[in-house]
Design a protein around this motif. Structure first.
Motif, PDB file in Angstrom:
ATOM      1  N   GLY A 156      41.039  48.224  46.956  1.00 31.11           N
ATOM      2  CA  GLY A 156      42.093  49.002  46.326  1.00 31.11           C
ATOM      3  C   GLY A 156      41.972  48.982  44.815  1.00 31.11           C
ATOM      4  N   PRO A 157      42.896  49.658  44.147  1.00 27.93           N
ATOM      5  CA  PRO A 157      42.788  49.791  42.687  1.00 27.93           C
ATOM      6  C   PRO A 157      42.999  48.491  41.929  1.00 27.93           C
ATOM      7  CG  PRO A 157      44.831  50.770  43.484  1.00 27.93           C
ATOM      8  CD  PRO A 157      44.019  50.441  44.696  1.00 27.93           C
ATOM      9  N   VAL A 158      43.760  47.545  42.490  1.00 29.27           N
ATOM     10  CA  VAL A 158      44.034  46.307  41.751  1.00 29.27           C
ATOM     11  C   VAL A 158      42.755  45.486  41.581  1.00 29.27           C
ATOM     12  CG1 VAL A 158      45.344  44.160  41.754  1.00 29.27           C
ATOM     13  CG2 VAL A 158      46.429  46.273  42.541  1.00 29.27           C
ATOM     14  N   VAL A 159      42.053  45.247  42.673  1.00 28.83           N
ATOM     15  CA  VAL A 159      40.820  44.463  42.600  1.00 28.83           C
ATOM     16  C   VAL A 159      39.723  45.252  41.886  1.00 28.83           C
ATOM     17  CG1 VAL A 159      39.035  43.341  43.978  1.00 28.83           C
ATOM     18  CG2 VAL A 159      41.428  43.117  44.628  1.00 28.83           C
ATOM     19  N   PHE A 160      39.734  46.570  42.042  1.00 27.92           N
ATOM     20  CA  PHE A 160      38.758  47.396  41.324  1.00 27.92           C
ATOM     21  C   PHE A 160      38.935  47.253  39.811  1.00 27.92           C
ATOM     22  CE2 PHE A 160      38.406  51.555  39.154  1.00 27.92           C
ATOM     23  CZ  PHE A 160      37.033  51.614  39.060  1.00 27.92           C
ATOM     24  N   LEU A 161      40.176  47.360  39.343  1.00 23.97           N
ATOM     25  CA  LEU A 161      40.433  47.203  37.904  1.00 23.97           C
ATOM     26  C   LEU A 161      40.102  45.784  37.442  1.00 23.97           C
ATOM     27  CD1 LEU A 161      43.766  49.201  37.523  1.00 23.97           C
ATOM     28  CD2 LEU A 161      41.476  49.904  36.837  1.00 23.97           C
ATOM     29  N   ALA A 162      40.321  44.801  38.306  1.00 24.01           N
ATOM     30  CA  ALA A 162      39.955  43.427  37.957  1.00 24.01           C
ATOM     31  C   ALA A 162      38.449  43.296  37.790  1.00 24.01           C
ATOM     32  CB  ALA A 162      40.459  42.471  39.038  1.00 24.01           C
ATOM     33  N   ALA A 163      37.684  43.966  38.653  1.00 17.80           N
ATOM     34  CA  ALA A 163      36.228  43.924  38.526  1.00 17.80           C
ATOM     35  C   ALA A 163      35.770  44.596  37.234  1.00 17.80           C
ATOM     36  CB  ALA A 163      35.578  44.595  39.741  1.00 17.80           C
ATOM     37  N   VAL A 164      36.382  45.718  36.901  1.00 17.13           N
ATOM     38  CA  VAL A 164      36.039  46.409  35.647  1.00 17.13           C
ATOM     39  C   VAL A 164      36.338  45.511  34.450  1.00 17.13           C
ATOM     40  CG1 VAL A 164      36.637  48.350  34.158  1.00 17.13           C
ATOM     41  CG2 VAL A 164      36.321  48.717  36.607  1.00 17.13           C
ATOM     42  N   LEU A 165      37.518  44.886  34.461  1.00 25.26           N
ATOM     43  CA  LEU A 165      37.896  44.005  33.360  1.00 25.26           C
ATOM     44  C   LEU A 165      36.983  42.778  33.295  1.00 25.26           C
ATOM     45  CD1 LEU A 165      39.836  43.214  31.084  1.00 25.26           C
ATOM     46  CD2 LEU A 165      41.322  42.187  32.821  1.00 25.26           C
ATOM     47  N   GLY A 166      36.661  42.205  34.457  1.00 28.25           N
ATOM     48  CA  GLY A 166      35.810  41.023  34.475  1.00 28.25           C
ATOM     49  C   GLY A 166      34.414  41.298  33.943  1.00 28.25           C
ATOM     50  N   VAL A 167      33.834  42.421  34.336  1.00 32.97           N
ATOM     51  CA  VAL A 167      32.497  42.764  33.834  1.00 32.97           C
ATOM     52  C   VAL A 167      32.544  43.084  32.343  1.00 32.97           C
ATOM     53  CG1 VAL A 167      30.650  44.465  34.013  1.00 32.97           C
ATOM     54  CG2 VAL A 167      31.656  43.515  36.074  1.00 32.97           C
ATOM     55  N   ALA A 168      33.612  43.738  31.896  1.00 35.71           N
ATOM     56  CA  ALA A 168      33.738  44.032  30.463  1.00 35.71           C
ATOM     57  C   ALA A 168      33.838  42.738  29.648  1.00 35.71           C
ATOM     58  CB  ALA A 168      34.963  44.915  30.219  1.00 35.71           C
ATOM     59  N   LEU A 169      34.618  41.775  30.139  1.00 34.15           N
ATOM     60  CA  LEU A 169      34.727  40.488  29.437  1.00 34.15           C
ATOM     61  C   LEU A 169      33.401  39.732  29.463  1.00 34.15           C
ATOM     62  CD1 LEU A 169      38.238  39.220  30.613  1.00 34.15           C
ATOM     63  CD2 LEU A 169      37.592  40.051  28.348  1.00 34.15           C
ATOM     64  N   ALA A 170      32.710  39.785  30.615  1.00 30.71           N
ATOM     65  CA  ALA A 170      31.411  39.113  30.707  1.00 30.71           C
ATOM     66  C   ALA A 170      30.416  39.715  29.722  1.00 30.71           C
ATOM     67  CB  ALA A 170      30.875  39.209  32.134  1.00 30.71           C
ATOM     68  N   ALA A 171      30.395  41.028  29.622  1.00 27.20           N
ATOM     69  CA  ALA A 171      29.472  41.678  28.681  1.00 27.20           C
ATOM     70  C   ALA A 171      29.839  41.353  27.235  1.00 27.20           C
ATOM     71  CB  ALA A 171      29.479  43.184  28.916  1.00 27.20           C
TER      72      ALA A 171
END
Length: 198
Positions: free
Chosen positions: A116-131
């Motif tokens: 769903g959108p909650v975990v999807f947005l978490a993945a986007v945020l997590g990868v952005a922070l990792a980068a």
């Protein structure tokens, strides 16, 4: 005349022999937020930790720029075509972040009960922070790898550590997550994205 033409133009109120009355309309699944918050925080944390291996791998794969020492005070002279490695450093980091995003999107999609959108947005945020963290850590790892122990002599060719000179490269990670997750959601085609295991 009105009696004969009336039934021809009046719509039939009687249902056909194969029609089934709809008593209850199927409810569309709603977005689950509260139950997905804790898994979303976990996803952000795990992906953020991946900034360390991302930075280390980039510091070893990115090419160094070779320069020649032209004066005793350490003045550097550029060698032909070596300045292109400044773009190569960005390209290597971009492809690594994009790959991390694609893998993260696929792995998060495999968390079937949390799609769903909650975990999807978490993945986007997590990868952005990792980068973002990898962009800060990567040059430090590279500087340690290409450290010069003794002052170079005039005419000597040395290698400058790779560097990242643009923040725009950070968009590649979230882009990878979005592409992977969107393609899988489109391929799935279910209203609830297959969250229900039954």
């Amino acid at each position: 005349m009105s009696e004969s033409s009336g039934p021809a133009h009046r719509p039939s109120a009687v249902a056909g022999p194969w029609s089934v009355p709809v008593l209850f309309r199927e409810r569309r699944p709603r977005v689950v937020v509260k139950a997905d918050l804790l898994p979303a925080v976990s996803v952000v944390g795990v992906l953020t930790v991946l900034s360390f291996p991302l930075a280390f791998v980039w510091s070893r794969l990115a090419p160094a720029e070779r320069v020649r020492i032209v004066a005793a005070d350490g003045t550097q002279g550029a060698l032909e075509l070596e300045s292109w490695h400044r773009f190569d450093d960005l390209a290597v980091f971009g492809f690594l972040a994009l790959g991390l995003g694609v893998v993260a999107g696929v792995v998060v999609w495999l968390l079937r009960e949390r799609r769903g959108p909650v975990v999807f947005l978490a993945a986007v945020l997590g990868v952005a922070l990792a980068a973002a963290l990898a962009k800060l850590l990567g040059p430090s790892f590279a500087n340690a790898h290409y450290a010069i122990a003794t002052p170079p002599a005039v005419g000597e060719v040395i290698e400058l550590a790779p560097r990242l000179e643009s923040w725009w490269v950070l968009l590649t990670g979230p882009l990878g997550v979005s592409i992977a997750y969107s393609l899988l959601a489109t391929w799935n085609g279910r209203d609830d994205l297959g969250r229900r295991l039954g």
